[in-house]
Motif scaffolding. Structure first.
Motif, PDB file in Angstrom:
ATOM      1  N   ARG A  41       5.728  -9.776  -4.922  1.00  0.00           N
ATOM      2  CA  ARG A  41       6.428  -9.976  -3.648  1.00  0.00           C
ATOM      3  C   ARG A  41       6.591  -8.669  -2.881  1.00  0.00           C
ATOM      4  NH1 ARG A  41       5.835 -14.282  -1.021  1.00  0.00           N
ATOM      5  NH2 ARG A  41       5.355 -15.813  -2.565  1.00  0.00           N
ATOM      6  N   TRP A  42       6.343  -7.535  -3.593  1.00  0.00           N
ATOM      7  CA  TRP A  42       6.440  -6.245  -2.913  1.00  0.00           C
ATOM      8  C   TRP A  42       5.444  -6.147  -1.753  1.00  0.00           C
ATOM      9  CZ3 TRP A  42       1.686  -4.109  -3.195  1.00  0.00           C
ATOM     10  CH2 TRP A  42       0.914  -4.333  -4.337  1.00  0.00           C
ATOM     11  N   LEU A  43       4.441  -7.051  -1.775  1.00  0.00           N
ATOM     12  CA  LEU A  43       3.474  -7.035  -0.671  1.00  0.00           C
ATOM     13  C   LEU A  43       4.139  -7.317   0.678  1.00  0.00           C
ATOM     14  CD1 LEU A  43       0.196  -8.789  -1.866  1.00  0.00           C
ATOM     15  CD2 LEU A  43       0.380  -6.581  -0.731  1.00  0.00           C
ATOM     16  N   SER A  44       5.256  -8.054   0.640  1.00  0.00           N
ATOM     17  CA  SER A  44       5.960  -8.356   1.898  1.00  0.00           C
ATOM     18  C   SER A  44       7.114  -7.382   2.135  1.00  0.00           C
ATOM     19  CB  SER A  44       6.538  -9.773   1.869  1.00  0.00           C
ATOM     20  OG  SER A  44       5.764 -10.592   1.070  1.00  0.00           O
ATOM     21  N   SER A  45       7.300  -6.394   1.261  1.00  0.00           N
ATOM     22  CA  SER A  45       8.412  -5.449   1.428  1.00  0.00           C
ATOM     23  C   SER A  45       7.979  -4.271   2.296  1.00  0.00           C
ATOM     24  CB  SER A  45       8.847  -4.931   0.058  1.00  0.00           C
ATOM     25  OG  SER A  45       7.852  -4.053  -0.431  1.00  0.00           O
ATOM     26  N   PHE A  46       8.903  -3.325   2.460  1.00  0.00           N
ATOM     27  CA  PHE A  46       8.627  -2.131   3.262  1.00  0.00           C
ATOM     28  C   PHE A  46       7.422  -1.371   2.703  1.00  0.00           C
ATOM     29  CE2 PHE A  46       9.399   2.475   3.737  1.00  0.00           C
ATOM     30  CZ  PHE A  46       9.253   2.560   5.114  1.00  0.00           C
ATOM     31  N   LYS A  47       7.398  -1.230   1.386  1.00  0.00           N
ATOM     32  CA  LYS A  47       6.307  -0.489   0.752  1.00  0.00           C
ATOM     33  C   LYS A  47       4.980  -1.236   0.895  1.00  0.00           C
ATOM     34  CE  LYS A  47       8.061   3.296  -0.517  1.00  0.00           C
ATOM     35  NZ  LYS A  47       7.525   4.568  -0.053  1.00  0.00           N
ATOM     36  N   GLY A  48       5.049  -2.565   0.803  1.00  0.00           N
ATOM     37  CA  GLY A  48       3.852  -3.386   0.992  1.00  0.00           C
ATOM     38  C   GLY A  48       3.300  -3.212   2.398  1.00  0.00           C
ATOM     39  N   ASN A  49       4.226  -3.158   3.371  1.00  0.00           N
ATOM     40  CA  ASN A  49       3.792  -2.951   4.757  1.00  0.00           C
ATOM     41  C   ASN A  49       3.154  -1.578   4.927  1.00  0.00           C
ATOM     42  OD1 ASN A  49       4.648  -5.436   5.522  1.00  0.00           O
ATOM     43  ND2 ASN A  49       6.644  -4.753   6.267  1.00  0.00           N
ATOM     44  N   GLU A  50       3.702  -0.601   4.180  1.00  0.00           N
ATOM     45  CA  GLU A  50       3.141   0.744   4.262  1.00  0.00           C
ATOM     46  C   GLU A  50       1.701   0.744   3.732  1.00  0.00           C
ATOM     47  OE1 GLU A  50       5.936   3.672   2.843  1.00  0.00           O
ATOM     48  OE2 GLU A  50       4.341   5.166   2.778  1.00  0.00           O
ATOM     49  N   LEU A  51       1.502  -0.010   2.649  1.00  0.00           N
ATOM     50  CA  LEU A  51       0.149  -0.106   2.081  1.00  0.00           C
ATOM     51  C   LEU A  51      -0.795  -0.796   3.076  1.00  0.00           C
ATOM     52  CD1 LEU A  51      -1.733   0.269  -0.400  1.00  0.00           C
ATOM     53  CD2 LEU A  51      -1.047  -2.007  -1.127  1.00  0.00           C
ATOM     54  N   LYS A  52      -0.283  -1.863   3.713  1.00  0.00           N
ATOM     55  CA  LYS A  52      -1.117  -2.583   4.683  1.00  0.00           C
ATOM     56  C   LYS A  52      -1.475  -1.676   5.865  1.00  0.00           C
ATOM     57  CE  LYS A  52       0.905  -7.055   3.646  1.00  0.00           C
ATOM     58  NZ  LYS A  52       1.964  -7.972   4.073  1.00  0.00           N
ATOM     59  N   TYR A  53      -0.467  -0.899   6.300  1.00  0.00           N
ATOM     60  CA  TYR A  53      -0.696   0.024   7.414  1.00  0.00           C
ATOM     61  C   TYR A  53      -1.762   1.048   7.027  1.00  0.00           C
ATOM     62  CZ  TYR A  53       0.015   4.053  10.429  1.00  0.00           C
ATOM     63  OH  TYR A  53      -0.194   5.108  11.262  1.00  0.00           O
ATOM     64  N   ARG A  54      -1.659   1.523   5.777  1.00  0.00           N
ATOM     65  CA  ARG A  54      -2.612   2.533   5.322  1.00  0.00           C
ATOM     66  C   ARG A  54      -4.029   1.953   5.247  1.00  0.00           C
ATOM     67  NH1 ARG A  54      -0.579   6.606   0.735  1.00  0.00           N
ATOM     68  NH2 ARG A  54       1.114   6.836   2.225  1.00  0.00           N
ATOM     69  N   ILE A  55      -4.106   0.709   4.790  1.00  0.00           N
ATOM     70  CA  ILE A  55      -5.433   0.068   4.708  1.00  0.00           C
ATOM     71  C   ILE A  55      -6.010  -0.124   6.114  1.00  0.00           C
ATOM     72  CG2 ILE A  55      -6.653  -2.063   4.085  1.00  0.00           C
ATOM     73  CD1 ILE A  55      -4.667  -2.314   1.707  1.00  0.00           C
ATOM     74  N   SER A  56      -5.165  -0.639   7.018  1.00  0.00           N
ATOM     75  CA  SER A  56      -5.647  -0.878   8.395  1.00  0.00           C
ATOM     76  C   SER A  56      -6.121   0.427   9.018  1.00  0.00           C
ATOM     77  CB  SER A  56      -4.528  -1.441   9.273  1.00  0.00           C
ATOM     78  OG  SER A  56      -4.018  -2.584   8.677  1.00  0.00           O
ATOM     79  N   THR A  57      -5.386   1.502   8.783  1.00  0.00           N
ATOM     80  CA  THR A  57      -5.778   2.793   9.358  1.00  0.00           C
ATOM     81  C   THR A  57      -7.085   3.277   8.730  1.00  0.00           C
ATOM     82  OG1 THR A  57      -3.436   3.267   9.580  1.00  0.00           O
ATOM     83  CG2 THR A  57      -4.924   5.114   9.915  1.00  0.00           C
ATOM     84  N   ALA A  58      -7.184   3.143   7.401  1.00  0.00           N
ATOM     85  CA  ALA A  58      -8.395   3.619   6.711  1.00  0.00           C
ATOM     86  C   ALA A  58      -9.635   2.850   7.186  1.00  0.00           C
ATOM     87  CB  ALA A  58      -8.230   3.467   5.208  1.00  0.00           C
ATOM     88  N   LEU A  59      -9.454   1.591   7.582  1.00  0.00           N
ATOM     89  CA  LEU A  59     -10.592   0.789   8.029  1.00  0.00           C
ATOM     90  C   LEU A  59     -11.180   1.279   9.357  1.00  0.00           C
ATOM     91  CD1 LEU A  59      -9.453  -2.829   7.059  1.00  0.00           C
ATOM     92  CD2 LEU A  59     -11.163  -1.399   5.929  1.00  0.00           C
ATOM     93  N   ARG A  60     -10.431   2.132  10.053  1.00  0.00           N
ATOM     94  CA  ARG A  60     -10.950   2.715  11.300  1.00  0.00           C
ATOM     95  C   ARG A  60     -11.886   3.888  11.022  1.00  0.00           C
ATOM     96  NH1 ARG A  60      -7.942   1.581  15.955  1.00  0.00           N
ATOM     97  NH2 ARG A  60      -6.246   0.112  15.601  1.00  0.00           N
ATOM     98  N   HIS A  61     -11.942   4.310   9.773  1.00  0.00           N
ATOM     99  CA  HIS A  61     -12.796   5.429   9.383  1.00  0.00           C
ATOM    100  C   HIS A  61     -14.254   4.991   9.398  1.00  0.00           C
ATOM    101  CE1 HIS A  61     -14.124   8.936   7.104  1.00  0.00           C
ATOM    102  NE2 HIS A  61     -12.928   9.465   7.318  1.00  0.00           N
ATOM    103  N   THR A  62     -15.161   5.966   9.528  1.00  0.00           N
ATOM    104  CA  THR A  62     -16.581   5.611   9.577  1.00  0.00           C
ATOM    105  C   THR A  62     -17.239   5.646   8.194  1.00  0.00           C
ATOM    106  OG1 THR A  62     -16.929   7.899  10.192  1.00  0.00           O
ATOM    107  CG2 THR A  62     -17.089   6.275  11.959  1.00  0.00           C
TER     108      THR A  62
END
Lengths: 252, 393
Positions: free
Chosen positions: A65-86
Motif C-alpha cells: 500500500r506504500w505505493l499510494s503513500s507519500f514515498k510511493g508518489n516520490e517513486l512514481k515522480y522519479r520514474i516519470s522524470t527518468a522516462l524523459r531521459h534519452t
C-alpha cells in the motif's frame, strides 16, 4: 510477453503483471512482437493499477500500500522524470529499481542504496538538472508586448517542465521556446504548440547581448581563475550555445 | 547604449561574495519575478563563481579609507553613480531577458550613509512598486545606517547585510581609520537582528576579509559563532584578501584560498553538522590546519568516538563521521528502518565518499578499512622508490 507504454502507471502495471503471471516484460525491441501470437501478448492498457495491487497483495501476502503513500508518489515522480531521459536502458533500470523497492523496501530504492536505485536516481537527476540549468542559462528576447522567446539547447524531453517553471517567474507573459523539434509556448498556465517560423526573427541579436558581456567580464577576478570549476558548472557542451561560452574559450 | 557605468560599478562590486538567491519571502501582487528556496545560478565566471544577480554599487564614490578596498577615498579611479530610475530600468531589462535572478545593491558612502541609503531605497521602491517585481533583492546596509532605513530595507528586500570585514575592533583598526567597529558595524547589526524579528522571510548575512588584518582563524570563527548565536545571522561569507594596486596593502601577499575554504568548511560544520566552536582544532598560531579539513581533524583528535556502527549510530554520531553529510546521514536513517546495511558499496551508491568514511564506520561490527591510520595520519604515507626515473614498478 507483457507490452507497456512509456509512462509510470503502465510500467508499474507491467511489473505487477510479470510477478502475477510469470511472463516476461518486453523492455526493448517492440518490433519483435510480430513473431508472437496476439493472445500471447499482455497489454498493460487492459488492466487497472489498483486491481493489480490488490491481486498482488492477495497472492503474495505482502503489503504494498506504500505505493499510494507519500514515498510511493516520490517513486512514481522519479520514474516519470527518468522516462524523459534519452537513455536506451531507462526501462530496464526502472524495472530493476522496482524489483529493489518491492524486495528490499521503498527507502532502499529511493535513497539509491542499490545499484539500480542509484541508476534511477541518476537518470532522474540528470533530467532535473537540465531543467534547473535551463532556468538560469536560457536568455529571452522580447517578441512583442508581454511575449518572450528563446531557443534552448535541450538533451532530454523537458520543454514543458521548463515552460511551467518560467510561467511562475513571468505570470503575465507568453513564453515561447523554439527547439529543433518545434516550438512550444505557455500562457495563463496553458501549454500549446506554435509556429517556430513566426518567432525566428525575434531570436536575432539583442542590444542587451553586449550589456551582458560587459557585465559578465566585470565580475571576473583573474587572480581566482579556476576554469575546471567553471566547466563543472557550465559543461562544455553548452559553451557554443551560451553567449559567455566564447569568453570562457578565450580563457582556456 | 553606453555600458561604461555598468562596467565601473559592476567591477567595483565584484569582491562582494554573496551570490545566493534562495529565499522563501513572497511579495504579493507581483507582475514579474519570483523566488525559489534553492535559488538559481545564471552563469559562472572563469573563476568558477556564480553570477546570479546584477551585483553593482549605487556609487563608487566613498568617504571611507579602508586599506584593502578598491573604492577607498584616496584611490585615483573613475567615479560614477547610478540614478535610481536608471538602475531600476537596467535591472528590469536584464531580469526580463533572464540574465539574472535578482539584484545585489551595495554602495560606497557618498557624502553620508543616510543620503546614500536613501537613494538605494528609492531604487528598490521603483523596482518593487512601479515594476511590481516579486523576485530576489539583497541590499547592503552601509556602516552607521540608522534604524529607520534598516526597517525600510527589511521591508523591501529578501536579504540585507552589513560587512564586518574584521572579527574585532583591534583588527578593524588595522584596516580602516574611519570605521568605528562598535558604533558603525555592531550597532547596526544589533538593529538588523531586532528589526528582522518583525519581518519573517528576510534574512541577514555578513562578510569577512580573510588575511588582510593578520587575524587568526580562531578570531574569525569566534566572531562568526557569536553572530550565529546572538544576532540570528543566516550566513557568514569569507573573502580571501587580494591586494589591489593603489591601496596601502598593495604589497601585502594575497591570502590563501585554501584558508578561505577551511573557514567555509568550519562554518558549514557549525550550521549543518551540529559542531560547536569548542570542537574545532587550532594550531599554535590559532589557525585551522590547512592540510586536513576541520571535520577530519576532529575525528583524528577524538579517536575514542570511532568507529561508529552504521546500523545503530544516532544522527549526531553519523554527522561526525568524515564523508557523511546531513543529507547522507538522513538517507542512512531512512534505509535502516527497513533494511540492514551490509556493504560499503551500498553507502557508495547513496553518494557517500567511502574513501573518507570507511575508516570511521563498521557494518555489524565489521570494519572494511584499517583504523590505525587514525593514530597518525602522516605516518602511513608510502612512496615507491625507483632507481631510474624512467623505470618504475
Amino acid at each position: 510477453m507483457i507490452r507497456f507504454s512509456s509512462n509510470c502507471d503502465s510500467l508499474l502495471k507491467a511489473y505487477l503483471l510479470s510477478k502475477l503471471t510469470g511472463d516476461q516484460i518486453l523492455t526493448e525491441g517492440g518490433d519483435s512482437l510480430l513473431f508472437f501470437r496476439e493472445d500471447a501478448v499482455i497489454d498493460t492498457e487492459n488492466y487497472i493499477l489498483e486491481d493489480l495491487i490488490t491481486q498482488y497483495q492477495d497472492y503474495f501476502l505482502r503489503n504494498i500500500r506504500w505505493l499510494s503513500s507519500f514515498k510511493g508518489n516520490e517513486l512514481k515522480y522519479r520514474i516519470s522524470t527518468a522516462l524523459r531521459h534519452t537513455s536506451q536502458h531507462k526501462h530496464t533500470v526502472v524495472f530493476k529499481a522496482l524489483e529493489d523497492a518491492f524486495s528490499k523496501g521503498i527507502h532502499y530504492c529511493l535513497e539509491g542504496a542499490s545499484e539500480h536505485g542509484k541508476q534511477l536516481r541518476h537518470l532522474c537527476s540528470e533530467v532535473q538538472h537540465e531543467v534547473y540549468r535551463m532556468m538560469g542559462f536560457i536568455r529571452f528576447r522580447p517578441a512583442g508586448e508581454k511575449c518572450l522567446v528563446a531557443s534552448p539547447k535541450l538533451y532530454y524531453d523537458t520543454i514543458d517542465l521548463i515552460l511551467r517553471e518560467f510561467q511562475n517567474r513571468y505570470p503575465y507573459h507568453r513564453i515561447v521556446l523554439v527547439t529543433e523539434a518545434g516550438a512550444r509556448a505557455i500562457e495563463d498556465k496553458r501549454l500549446f504548440s506554435v509556429d517556430p517560423v513566426f518567432y525566428e526573427k525575434f531570436l536575432a541579436d539583442d542590444s542587451f547581448d553586449q550589456v551582458w558581456e560587459e557585465y559578465y567580464q566585470s565580475q571576473y577576478i583573474p587572480a581566482r581563475k579556476n576554469l575546471r570549476l567553471t566547466a563543472s558548472k557550465i559543461p562544455k557542451k553548452y559553451w557554443d550555445w551560451m553567449q559567455e561560452g566564447k569568453i570562457l574559450r578565450n580563457e582556456e | 547604449m553606453d555600458t561604461r557605468k555598468l562596467t565601473i560599478l559592476g567591477e567595483a562590486a565584484k569582491y562582494d561574495i554573496c551570490s545566493s538567491t534562495a529565499s522563501t519571502k513572497q511579495f504579493g501582487k507581483a507582475s514579474i519575478g519570483n523566488t525559489l528556496p534553492s535559488g538559481i545560478c545564471h552563469s559562472f565566471t572563469p573563476d568558477g563563481r556564480c553570477v546570479s544577480m546584477l551585483k553593482v554599487l549605487m556609487s563608487n564614490e566613498c568617504e571611507k579609507d579602508c586599506n584593502y578596498c578598491p573604492n577607498r577615498v584616496q584611490r585615483d579611479v573613475l567615479r560614477t553613480t547610478f540614478a535610481p530610475e536608471e538602475l531600476a530600468r537596467l535591472f528590469m531589462d536584464m531580469y526580463e531577458r533572464n540574465y539574472i535572478e535578482g539584484l545585489f545593491l551595495s554602495s560606497g558612502v557618498r557624502h553620508n550613509a543616510a543620503s546614500t541609503i536613501e537613494n538605494m531605497l528609492k531604487t528598490l521602491e521603483i523596482i518593487r512598486f512601479r515594476y511590481r517585481f516579486g523576485g530576489y533583492i539583497h541590499l547592503k546596509i552601509l556602516p552607521g545606517t540608522e534604524e529607520q532605513f534598516i526597517e525600510r530595507a527589511a521591508e523591501l528586500s529578501n536579504r540585507i547585510s552589513i560587512n564586518l570585514e574584521a572579527p574585532n575592533r583591534d583588527r578593524l583598526s588595522i584596516l580602516s581609520r574611519t570605521k568605528d567597529f562598535d558604533k558603525e558595524l555592531v550597532q547596526p547589526l544589533r538593529s538588523i537582528s531586532k528589526i528582522l524579528k518583525r519581518h519573517p522571510g528576510t534574512t541577514h548575512s555578513t562578510q569577512f576579509i580573510v588575511g588582510a588584518a593578520q587575524e587568526s582563524d580562531k578570531e574569525i570563527l569566534t566572531a562568526v559563532n557569536r553572530l550565529y548565536s546572538g544576532f540570528d545571522l543566516k550566513r557568514a561569507y569569507f573573502s580571501a584578501f587580494y591586494p589591489v594596486a593603489g591601496t596601502p596593502l598593495q604589497h601585502m601577499p594575497p591570502a590563501s584560498q585554501l584558508r578561505e575554504h577551511r573557514l567555509y568548511q568550519s562554518d558549514f560544520l557549525m550550521r549543518f553538522y551540529q559542531f560547536r566552536f569548542q570542537d574545532f582544532i587550532f594550531d599554535e598560531s590559532s589557525n585551522l590546519d590547512l592540510s586536513l579539513d576541520p571535520k577530519l581533524m576532529y575525528a583524528i583528535k577524538n579517536p575514542q568516538l570511532f568507529p561508529v556502527e552504521i546500523n545503530r549510530a544516532t544522527l549526531d554520531q553519523l554527522l561526525r563521521v568524515p564523508g557523511i553529510g546531513p543529507k547522507s546521514a538522513r538517507k542512512i536513517l531512512q534505509v535502516r528502518r527497513q533494511y540492514k546495511l551490509r556493504s560499503p558499496m551500498e553507502l557508495k551508491n547513496m553518494g557517500i565518499s567511502l574513501k573518507r568514511a570507511q575508516k570511521f564506520i563498521t557494518f555489524d561490527g565489521k570494519c572494511f578499512d584499517s583504523s590505525r591510520w587514525l593514530l597518525d595520519p602522516n605516518r602511513y604515507q608510502y612512496e615507491q622508490l625507483s632507481f631510474f626515473k624512467e623505470v618504475s614498478l
